[in-house]
Design a protein around this motif. Structure first.
Motif, PDB file in Angstrom:
ATOM      1  N   LEU A  23       0.859  -1.185   0.000  1.00  0.00           N
ATOM      2  CA  LEU A  23       0.000   0.000   0.000  1.00  0.00           C
ATOM      3  C   LEU A  23       0.891   1.230   0.000  1.00  0.00           C
ATOM      4  CD1 LEU A  23      -2.560  -1.197   2.714  1.00  0.00           C
ATOM      5  CD2 LEU A  23      -2.851  -1.233   0.221  1.00  0.00           C
ATOM      6  N   ARG A  24       0.676   2.143  -0.942  1.00  0.00           N
ATOM      7  CA  ARG A  24       1.541   3.313  -1.083  1.00  0.00           C
ATOM      8  C   ARG A  24       0.863   4.604  -0.632  1.00  0.00           C
ATOM      9  NH1 ARG A  24       6.277   2.051  -4.361  1.00  0.00           N
ATOM     10  NH2 ARG A  24       6.227  -0.208  -4.523  1.00  0.00           N
ATOM     11  N   ASP A  25      -0.410   4.518  -0.296  1.00  0.00           N
ATOM     12  CA  ASP A  25      -1.170   5.680   0.169  1.00  0.00           C
ATOM     13  C   ASP A  25      -1.219   5.622   1.701  1.00  0.00           C
ATOM     14  OD1 ASP A  25      -3.765   6.910   1.182  1.00  0.00           O
ATOM     15  OD2 ASP A  25      -3.754   7.629  -0.895  1.00  0.00           O
ATOM     16  N   GLN A  26      -0.726   6.673   2.358  1.00  0.00           N
ATOM     17  CA  GLN A  26      -0.635   6.676   3.820  1.00  0.00           C
ATOM     18  C   GLN A  26      -1.997   6.512   4.486  1.00  0.00           C
ATOM     19  OE1 GLN A  26       2.449   6.858   5.643  1.00  0.00           O
ATOM     20  NE2 GLN A  26       0.997   5.990   7.088  1.00  0.00           N
ATOM     21  N   VAL A  27      -3.013   7.160   3.956  1.00  0.00           N
ATOM     22  CA  VAL A  27      -4.352   7.069   4.553  1.00  0.00           C
ATOM     23  C   VAL A  27      -4.872   5.639   4.471  1.00  0.00           C
ATOM     24  CG1 VAL A  27      -6.746   7.856   4.360  1.00  0.00           C
ATOM     25  CG2 VAL A  27      -4.875   9.500   4.127  1.00  0.00           C
ATOM     26  N   VAL A  28      -4.682   4.999   3.332  1.00  0.00           N
ATOM     27  CA  VAL A  28      -5.133   3.619   3.150  1.00  0.00           C
ATOM     28  C   VAL A  28      -4.343   2.693   4.070  1.00  0.00           C
ATOM     29  CG1 VAL A  28      -5.324   1.710   1.501  1.00  0.00           C
ATOM     30  CG2 VAL A  28      -5.909   4.039   0.787  1.00  0.00           C
ATOM     31  N   LEU A  29      -3.025   2.888   4.158  1.00  0.00           N
ATOM     32  CA  LEU A  29      -2.193   2.066   5.042  1.00  0.00           C
ATOM     33  C   LEU A  29      -2.610   2.256   6.495  1.00  0.00           C
ATOM     34  CD1 LEU A  29       0.154   0.179   5.704  1.00  0.00           C
ATOM     35  CD2 LEU A  29       1.680   2.180   5.597  1.00  0.00           C
ATOM     36  N   ASP A  30      -2.834   3.482   6.909  1.00  0.00           N
ATOM     37  CA  ASP A  30      -3.261   3.746   8.293  1.00  0.00           C
ATOM     38  C   ASP A  30      -4.572   3.038   8.605  1.00  0.00           C
ATOM     39  OD1 ASP A  30      -1.041   5.357   8.677  1.00  0.00           O
ATOM     40  OD2 ASP A  30      -2.152   7.249   8.506  1.00  0.00           O
ATOM     41  N   TYR A  32      -5.873   0.360   7.082  1.00  0.00           N
ATOM     42  CA  TYR A  32      -5.646  -1.090   7.111  1.00  0.00           C
ATOM     43  C   TYR A  32      -4.930  -1.498   8.400  1.00  0.00           C
ATOM     44  CZ  TYR A  32      -3.615  -5.636   6.120  1.00  0.00           C
ATOM     45  OH  TYR A  32      -3.231  -6.949   6.205  1.00  0.00           O
ATOM     46  N   GLU A  33      -3.880  -0.759   8.745  1.00  0.00           N
ATOM     47  CA  GLU A  33      -3.110  -1.077   9.944  1.00  0.00           C
ATOM     48  C   GLU A  33      -3.984  -1.030  11.192  1.00  0.00           C
ATOM     49  OE1 GLU A  33      -0.099   1.533  12.234  1.00  0.00           O
ATOM     50  OE2 GLU A  33       1.020   0.669  10.546  1.00  0.00           O
ATOM     51  N   ALA A  34      -4.818   0.005  11.313  1.00  0.00           N
ATOM     52  CA  ALA A  34      -5.702   0.132  12.475  1.00  0.00           C
ATOM     53  C   ALA A  34      -6.696  -1.029  12.541  1.00  0.00           C
ATOM     54  CB  ALA A  34      -6.444   1.466  12.422  1.00  0.00           C
ATOM     55  N   GLU A  35      -7.239  -1.385  11.407  1.00  0.00           N
ATOM     56  CA  GLU A  35      -8.229  -2.465  11.377  1.00  0.00           C
ATOM     57  C   GLU A  35      -7.602  -3.808  11.727  1.00  0.00           C
ATOM     58  OE1 GLU A  35     -10.815  -4.735   7.977  1.00  0.00           O
ATOM     59  OE2 GLU A  35     -10.742  -2.542   7.870  1.00  0.00           O
ATOM     60  N   ILE A  36      -6.485  -4.122  11.099  1.00  0.00           N
ATOM     61  CA  ILE A  36      -5.898  -5.445  11.296  1.00  0.00           C
ATOM     62  C   ILE A  36      -5.284  -5.586  12.687  1.00  0.00           C
ATOM     63  CG2 ILE A  36      -3.569  -5.075  10.353  1.00  0.00           C
ATOM     64  CD1 ILE A  36      -5.819  -8.073   9.592  1.00  0.00           C
ATOM     65  N   THR A  37      -4.672  -4.518  13.208  1.00  0.00           N
ATOM     66  CA  THR A  37      -4.104  -4.620  14.559  1.00  0.00           C
ATOM     67  C   THR A  37      -5.213  -4.678  15.607  1.00  0.00           C
ATOM     68  OG1 THR A  37      -3.783  -2.215  14.714  1.00  0.00           O
ATOM     69  CG2 THR A  37      -1.899  -3.545  13.966  1.00  0.00           C
ATOM     70  N   SER A  38      -6.329  -4.040  15.332  1.00  0.00           N
ATOM     71  CA  SER A  38      -7.482  -4.145  16.233  1.00  0.00           C
ATOM     72  C   SER A  38      -8.008  -5.579  16.255  1.00  0.00           C
ATOM     73  CB  SER A  38      -8.572  -3.168  15.784  1.00  0.00           C
ATOM     74  OG  SER A  38      -9.683  -3.267  16.622  1.00  0.00           O
ATOM     75  N   ASP A  39      -8.072  -6.196  15.079  1.00  0.00           N
ATOM     76  CA  ASP A  39      -8.492  -7.606  15.010  1.00  0.00           C
ATOM     77  C   ASP A  39      -7.517  -8.497  15.768  1.00  0.00           C
ATOM     78  OD1 ASP A  39     -10.679  -6.904  13.465  1.00  0.00           O
ATOM     79  OD2 ASP A  39      -9.785  -7.564  11.564  1.00  0.00           O
ATOM     80  N   ARG A  40      -6.226  -8.291  15.546  1.00  0.00           N
ATOM     81  CA  ARG A  40      -5.210  -9.107  16.223  1.00  0.00           C
ATOM     82  C   ARG A  40      -5.240  -8.896  17.734  1.00  0.00           C
ATOM     83  NH1 ARG A  40      -3.326 -13.513  13.618  1.00  0.00           N
ATOM     84  NH2 ARG A  40      -2.704 -12.986  11.495  1.00  0.00           N
ATOM     85  N   ALA A  41      -5.577  -7.696  18.175  1.00  0.00           N
ATOM     86  CA  ALA A  41      -5.630  -7.410  19.612  1.00  0.00           C
ATOM     87  C   ALA A  41      -6.745  -8.176  20.306  1.00  0.00           C
ATOM     88  CB  ALA A  41      -5.787  -5.910  19.842  1.00  0.00           C
ATOM     89  N   ARG A  42      -7.749  -8.602  19.557  1.00  0.00           N
ATOM     90  CA  ARG A  42      -8.843  -9.379  20.143  1.00  0.00           C
ATOM     91  C   ARG A  42      -8.499 -10.862  20.239  1.00  0.00           C
ATOM     92  NH1 ARG A  42     -11.860  -5.337  17.487  1.00  0.00           N
ATOM     93  NH2 ARG A  42     -11.982  -6.455  15.507  1.00  0.00           N
ATOM     94  N   GLU A  43      -7.416 -11.267  19.607  1.00  0.00           N
ATOM     95  CA  GLU A  43      -6.954 -12.656  19.686  1.00  0.00           C
ATOM     96  C   GLU A  43      -6.059 -12.821  20.908  1.00  0.00           C
ATOM     97  OE1 GLU A  43      -4.824 -13.319  16.074  1.00  0.00           O
ATOM     98  OE2 GLU A  43      -6.631 -13.215  14.823  1.00  0.00           O
ATOM     99  N   PRO A  44      -5.864 -14.051  21.359  1.00  0.00           N
ATOM    100  CA  PRO A  44      -4.934 -14.264  22.485  1.00  0.00           C
ATOM    101  C   PRO A  44      -3.512 -13.831  22.109  1.00  0.00           C
ATOM    102  CG  PRO A  44      -6.249 -16.238  22.082  1.00  0.00           C
ATOM    103  CD  PRO A  44      -6.521 -15.296  20.944  1.00  0.00           C
ATOM    104  N   PHE A  45      -2.878 -13.143  23.040  1.00  0.00           N
ATOM    105  CA  PHE A  45      -1.497 -12.715  22.838  1.00  0.00           C
ATOM    106  C   PHE A  45      -0.559 -13.858  23.203  1.00  0.00           C
ATOM    107  CE2 PHE A  45      -3.309  -8.502  22.749  1.00  0.00           C
ATOM    108  CZ  PHE A  45      -2.458  -7.830  21.880  1.00  0.00           C
ATOM    109  N   PRO A  46       0.683 -13.777  22.756  1.00  0.00           N
ATOM    110  CA  PRO A  46       1.662 -14.797  23.145  1.00  0.00           C
ATOM    111  C   PRO A  46       1.799 -14.853  24.665  1.00  0.00           C
ATOM    112  CG  PRO A  46       2.546 -13.391  21.413  1.00  0.00           C
ATOM    113  CD  PRO A  46       1.255 -12.776  21.861  1.00  0.00           C
ATOM    114  N   GLU A  47       2.125 -16.007  25.167  1.00  0.00           N
ATOM    115  CA  GLU A  47       2.342 -16.211  26.604  1.00  0.00           C
ATOM    116  C   GLU A  47       3.814 -16.511  26.826  1.00  0.00           C
ATOM    117  OE1 GLU A  47       0.346 -16.247  29.382  1.00  0.00           O
ATOM    118  OE2 GLU A  47      -1.374 -15.515  28.265  1.00  0.00           O
TER     119      GLU A  47
END
Length: 191
Positions: A23-30, A32-47
């Motif tokens: 992704l070369r557009d900063q707004v689009v990358l931001d 996507y990054e916010a969405e995917i990291t939010s999804d990952r944050a709802r998953e169990p973190f490493p122990e």
């Protein structure tokens, strides 16, 4: 946005970070990054044992879908608002020192709420000053601190969390005043 010099993390001629989706557009990358990291944050973190390796695993967990270097210490000097973070050649040593200090403090267990807020604010402030990753430090710090707080017997309340207040307190702590960050932590600790 970070200030960086000769940044190999970015696409040539831009300040957009190279990413797995190209992704070369900063707004689009931001977005996507916010969405995917939010999804990952709802998953169990490493122990595992609280350590620099576990901290890196938290970053990798959150950003694995966005950046090839997720979980790896940065190799460039960066600053925000003209204020430099730890130089990359010192990151590993400083992170190791900080986590050794945390271990010496028994990972903030068996503390009163007040003592936890004071020591937790200092840990977060130091970790923020090191800023070990090229991007995603704040989200990783918060996720890891919530994990640490849970293990220390002071779980954080998610309701009422004000990201702007936390950011302002983190910025203030960078200049040496940890009192606002202590207050934010104290308010987040379940009573």
């Amino acid at each position: 946005m970070y200030d960086a010099v000769a940044d190999p993390y970015c696409y040539p001629g831009s300040t957009v970070l190279k990413n797995l989706l190209d992704l070369r557009d900063q707004v689009v990358l931001d977005r996507y990054e916010a969405e995917i990291t939010s999804d990952r944050a709802r998953e169990p973190f490493p122990e595992g044992k609280v350590s620099p390796a576990l901290y890196c695993a938290f970053h990798r967990h959150l950003f694995q879908d966005v950046y090839a270097w997720a979980g790896e210490y940065r190799t460039v000097r960066i600053a925000k608002g003209g204020n430099p973070f730890c130089f990359p050649e010192h990151i590993a040593v400083q992170v190791q020192r900080l986590f050794a200090d945390l271990e010496q403090q028994q990972f903030l267990r068996s503390l009163s709420i007040e003592a936890f807020a004071v020591k937790g604010a200092h840990f977060l402030s130091e970790l923020n000053a090191i800023h070990p990753f090229r991007e995603g430090n704040g989200r990783t710090q918060l996720a890891f601190f919530a994990f640490l707080a849970e293990r220390a017997g002071h779980p954080l309340r998610r309701q009422g969390f004000d990201p702007a207040q936390m950011l302002a307190a983190m910025i203030t702590s960078f200049s040496g005043d940890e009192i606002p960050l202590q207050s934010v932590i104290r308010d987040l600790v379940s009573k």
